[in-house]
Structure formats: structure tokens, C-alpha cells
Write an enzyme that holds these catalytic residues in place. Sequence first.
Site, PDB file in Angstrom:
ATOM      1  N   LYS A   9       0.838  -1.203   0.000  1.00  0.00           N
ATOM      2  CA  LYS A   9       0.000   0.000   0.000  1.00  0.00           C
ATOM      3  C   LYS A   9       0.881   1.265   0.000  1.00  0.00           C
ATOM      4  O   LYS A   9       2.097   1.187   0.209  1.00  0.00           O
ATOM      5  CB  LYS A   9      -0.941  -0.055   1.204  1.00  0.00           C
ATOM      6  CG  LYS A   9      -1.937  -1.241   1.125  1.00  0.00           C
ATOM      7  CD  LYS A   9      -2.789  -1.340   2.392  1.00  0.00           C
ATOM      8  CE  LYS A   9      -3.817  -2.448   2.277  1.00  0.00           C
ATOM      9  NZ  LYS A   9      -4.613  -2.598   3.530  1.00  0.00           N
ATOM     10  N   TYR A  49     -12.078  -2.798  -3.620  1.00  0.00           N
ATOM     11  CA  TYR A  49     -12.631  -2.962  -2.273  1.00  0.00           C
ATOM     12  C   TYR A  49     -14.160  -2.984  -2.275  1.00  0.00           C
ATOM     13  O   TYR A  49     -14.775  -2.665  -1.253  1.00  0.00           O
ATOM     14  CB  TYR A  49     -12.109  -1.843  -1.353  1.00  0.00           C
ATOM     15  CG  TYR A  49     -10.709  -2.109  -0.832  1.00  0.00           C
ATOM     16  CD1 TYR A  49     -10.430  -3.242  -0.066  1.00  0.00           C
ATOM     17  CD2 TYR A  49      -9.669  -1.221  -1.081  1.00  0.00           C
ATOM     18  CE1 TYR A  49      -9.153  -3.483   0.425  1.00  0.00           C
ATOM     19  CE2 TYR A  49      -8.384  -1.463  -0.597  1.00  0.00           C
ATOM     20  CZ  TYR A  49      -8.138  -2.600   0.162  1.00  0.00           C
ATOM     21  OH  TYR A  49      -6.871  -2.842   0.652  1.00  0.00           O
ATOM     22  N   ASN A 112      -1.885  -0.058   7.262  1.00  0.00           N
ATOM     23  CA  ASN A 112      -1.333  -1.373   7.606  1.00  0.00           C
ATOM     24  C   ASN A 112      -0.468  -1.994   6.502  1.00  0.00           C
ATOM     25  O   ASN A 112      -0.306  -3.202   6.417  1.00  0.00           O
ATOM     26  CB  ASN A 112      -2.421  -2.330   8.092  1.00  0.00           C
ATOM     27  CG  ASN A 112      -3.471  -2.611   7.041  1.00  0.00           C
ATOM     28  OD1 ASN A 112      -3.425  -2.055   5.941  1.00  0.00           O
ATOM     29  ND2 ASN A 112      -4.415  -3.475   7.367  1.00  0.00           N
ATOM     30  N   HIS A 115      -1.613  -5.533   1.483  1.00  0.00           N
ATOM     31  CA  HIS A 115      -2.847  -6.306   1.259  1.00  0.00           C
ATOM     32  C   HIS A 115      -2.474  -7.665   0.690  1.00  0.00           C
ATOM     33  O   HIS A 115      -1.552  -7.776  -0.123  1.00  0.00           O
ATOM     34  CB  HIS A 115      -3.748  -5.586   0.244  1.00  0.00           C
ATOM     35  CG  HIS A 115      -4.768  -6.483  -0.411  1.00  0.00           C
ATOM     36  ND1 HIS A 115      -5.972  -6.771   0.179  1.00  0.00           N
ATOM     37  CD2 HIS A 115      -4.741  -7.184  -1.569  1.00  0.00           C
ATOM     38  CE1 HIS A 115      -6.649  -7.599  -0.614  1.00  0.00           C
ATOM     39  NE2 HIS A 115      -5.919  -7.861  -1.689  1.00  0.00           N
ATOM     40  N   GLU A 126      -8.810 -10.688  -8.161  1.00  0.00           N
ATOM     41  CA  GLU A 126      -7.918  -9.532  -7.972  1.00  0.00           C
ATOM     42  C   GLU A 126      -6.786  -9.533  -9.000  1.00  0.00           C
ATOM     43  O   GLU A 126      -6.414  -8.479  -9.524  1.00  0.00           O
ATOM     44  CB  GLU A 126      -7.383  -9.519  -6.530  1.00  0.00           C
ATOM     45  CG  GLU A 126      -8.480  -9.185  -5.528  1.00  0.00           C
ATOM     46  CD  GLU A 126      -8.068  -9.354  -4.069  1.00  0.00           C
ATOM     47  OE1 GLU A 126      -6.899  -9.693  -3.793  1.00  0.00           O
ATOM     48  OE2 GLU A 126      -8.938  -9.144  -3.201  1.00  0.00           O
TER      49      GLU A 126
HETATM   50  P1  RTP Z   1      -6.544  -6.321   3.095  1.00  0.00           P
HETATM   51  O1  RTP Z   1      -7.797  -6.574   2.275  1.00  0.00           O
HETATM   52  O2  RTP Z   1      -5.998  -4.930   2.944  1.00  0.00           O
HETATM   53  O3  RTP Z   1      -5.517  -7.386   2.955  1.00  0.00           O
HETATM   54  O4  RTP Z   1      -6.975  -6.397   4.577  1.00  0.00           O
HETATM   55  P2  RTP Z   1      -7.733  -7.536   5.335  1.00  0.00           P
HETATM   56  O5  RTP Z   1      -8.304  -8.553   4.389  1.00  0.00           O
HETATM   57  O6  RTP Z   1      -6.787  -8.008   6.379  1.00  0.00           O
HETATM   58  O7  RTP Z   1      -8.898  -6.714   6.001  1.00  0.00           O
HETATM   59  P3  RTP Z   1     -10.324  -6.234   5.452  1.00  0.00           P
HETATM   60  O8  RTP Z   1     -11.302  -6.477   6.552  1.00  0.00           O
HETATM   61  O9  RTP Z   1     -10.609  -6.788   4.087  1.00  0.00           O
HETATM   62  O10 RTP Z   1     -10.104  -4.665   5.341  1.00  0.00           O
HETATM   63  C1  RTP Z   1      -9.457  -4.121   4.247  1.00  0.00           C
HETATM   64  C2  RTP Z   1      -8.618  -2.970   4.711  1.00  0.00           C
HETATM   65  O11 RTP Z   1      -9.472  -1.938   5.193  1.00  0.00           O
HETATM   66  C3  RTP Z   1      -8.786  -1.198   6.193  1.00  0.00           C
HETATM   67  N1  RTP Z   1      -9.581  -1.196   7.410  1.00  0.00           N
HETATM   68  N2  RTP Z   1      -9.753  -0.124   8.127  1.00  0.00           N
HETATM   69  N3  RTP Z   1     -10.596   1.693  10.095  1.00  0.00           N
HETATM   70  C4  RTP Z   1     -10.947   0.435  10.207  1.00  0.00           C
HETATM   71  O12 RTP Z   1     -11.597   0.044  11.112  1.00  0.00           O
HETATM   72  C5  RTP Z   1     -10.518  -0.488   9.152  1.00  0.00           C
HETATM   73  N4  RTP Z   1     -10.834  -1.764   9.073  1.00  0.00           N
HETATM   74  C6  RTP Z   1     -10.221  -2.224   7.948  1.00  0.00           C
HETATM   75  C7  RTP Z   1      -7.436  -1.859   6.400  1.00  0.00           C
HETATM   76  O13 RTP Z   1      -6.472  -1.165   5.578  1.00  0.00           O
HETATM   77  C8  RTP Z   1      -7.664  -3.249   5.862  1.00  0.00           C
HETATM   78  O14 RTP Z   1      -6.454  -3.853   5.455  1.00  0.00           O
END
Ligand code: RTP
Length: 147
Positions: A9, A49, A112, A115, A126
Site C-alpha cells: 500500500k 474494495y 497497515n 494487502h 484480484e
Molecule cells: P486487506 O484486504 O488490505 O488485505 O486487509 P484484510 O483482508 O486483512 O482486512 P479487510 O477487513 O478486508 O479490510 C481491508 C482494509 O481496510 C482497512 N480497514 N480499516 N478503520 C478500520 O476500522 C478499518 N478496518 C479495515 C485496512 O487497511 C484493511 O487492510
Amino acid sequence: MEQTFIMIKPDGVQRGLVGEIIGRFEKKGFTLKGLKLITVDRPFAEKHYADLSAKPFFNGLVEYIISGPVVAMVWEGKSVVTTGRKIIGATNPADSAPGTIRGDYAIDIGRNVIHGSDAVESARKEIALWFPEGIAEWRSSLHSWVY
Ligand code: RTP
């Protein structure tokens, strides 16, 4: 052979973590099959997303992803989707174990660093979204155990 989509990212690129992150996947033994530095626009980030469009953090997440270049990659190897997620660590860096990328290099869930696809099917979607031009076909000729 299984493939996954990994994206460094904008914060990861700006903090100079690209080499470190690529090195972790290489040293694990996975094979780099696609790689590009790319700045995406809002509609593209919203498409990536789309599953999160109802979440309260969606707009902030899209702003973050379009704020600078990202490194889009395809990695290949046995169970690379699941193992890639383990290398990355839990979504919230507060919960990511030390030794994982997020555990070592991130503090905030909103920054974070990286991804990784969460399933083989989402990886397929993707990769198709981020690499419409396709990816190079190559295989190591060193050893059968180099995936
Ligand atoms: P990613 O898709 O980025 O690999 O992350 P992930 O599966 O671990 O998590 P996901 O639930 O799909 O969330 C995607 C990205 O959204 C951001 N996020 N922000 N502010 C918040 O509460 C929050 N929750 C999620 C994070 O950048 C997360 O990686």
C-alpha cells in the site's frame, strides 16, 4: 500452482519497505510472477474494495489507496494464499504477531502497509483486475522444490 495477489500500500512504498517485503516472500520460497508500481484512481480502488463498500471506513480506505503509488504483485506457490496472509499478519497491527509484516512495521489499522488476497477465488478476481494484460509465464529450472 496456487497464486495470490499482494499489494504494498502507499504507506509501505513511501516508507521504503518494498525491498524488505519482497525479500520476505522470496526467502520463504514463493515465486514472483507479476510486479508493477501503479497509482490507481478512485473507481479502480472502489472496485478492488467493492465488498467493503458498506463499511464506515470505506471512503477513508479508498482515499488511502489512491494517495500514492502501490506495488501490485502476483506470487505463486503451494498454499500461497493462506501462507501469504500469515506472513502479512492480522488486519489490525495491534493484533499482528511480531515477525509478521504488519506486526513488525505497522501500528494503525488504517495504515497497515500491505494487502493479500483472503481466498483462492478472490485472488483470481484480484489478479484479473490488477493484471488485465496478463502475467509472464516462467518457472525456475533450478530444482523441482523451487515452486
Ligand atoms: P486487506 O484486504 O488490505 O488485505 O486487509 P484484510 O483482508 O486483512 O482486512 P479487510 O477487513 O478486508 O479490510 C481491508 C482494509 O481496510 C482497512 N480497514 N480499516 N478503520 C478500520 O476500522 C478499518 N478496518 C479495515 C485496512 O487497511 C484493511 O487492510
